[in-house]
Write an enzyme that holds these catalytic residues in place. Sequence first.
Site, PDB file in Angstrom:
ATOM      1  CE1 TYR A 159      -3.599   2.636   0.693  1.00 53.32           C
ATOM      2  CE2 TYR A 159      -2.019   3.469   2.296  1.00 53.32           C
ATOM      3  CZ  TYR A 159      -3.170   3.641   1.548  1.00 53.32           C
ATOM      4  OH  TYR A 159      -3.872   4.803   1.632  1.00 53.32           O
ATOM      5  CD  GLN A 194      -1.890   5.900  -1.369  1.00 48.67           C
ATOM      6  OE1 GLN A 194      -2.578   5.272  -2.151  1.00 48.67           O
ATOM      7  NE2 GLN A 194      -2.070   7.162  -1.130  1.00 48.67           N
TER       8      GLN A 194
END
Length: 46
Positions: free
Chosen positions: A17, A21
């Site tokens: 994640y 990002q």
Amino acid sequence: GYFVDTVGRYETAIKEYIKNQLEDDIMNDQISLKEFTDPFTGEPVK
């Protein structure tokens, strides 16, 4: 966006994640760069 989870439980998912990002942030920064010189004419952009 944001992602919430307990530490250590899904470490791989959290790392993935964060990586995604960072890539999105870099892409958005590059998209928003202002051209001060027209790349086709070499003239200053007004």
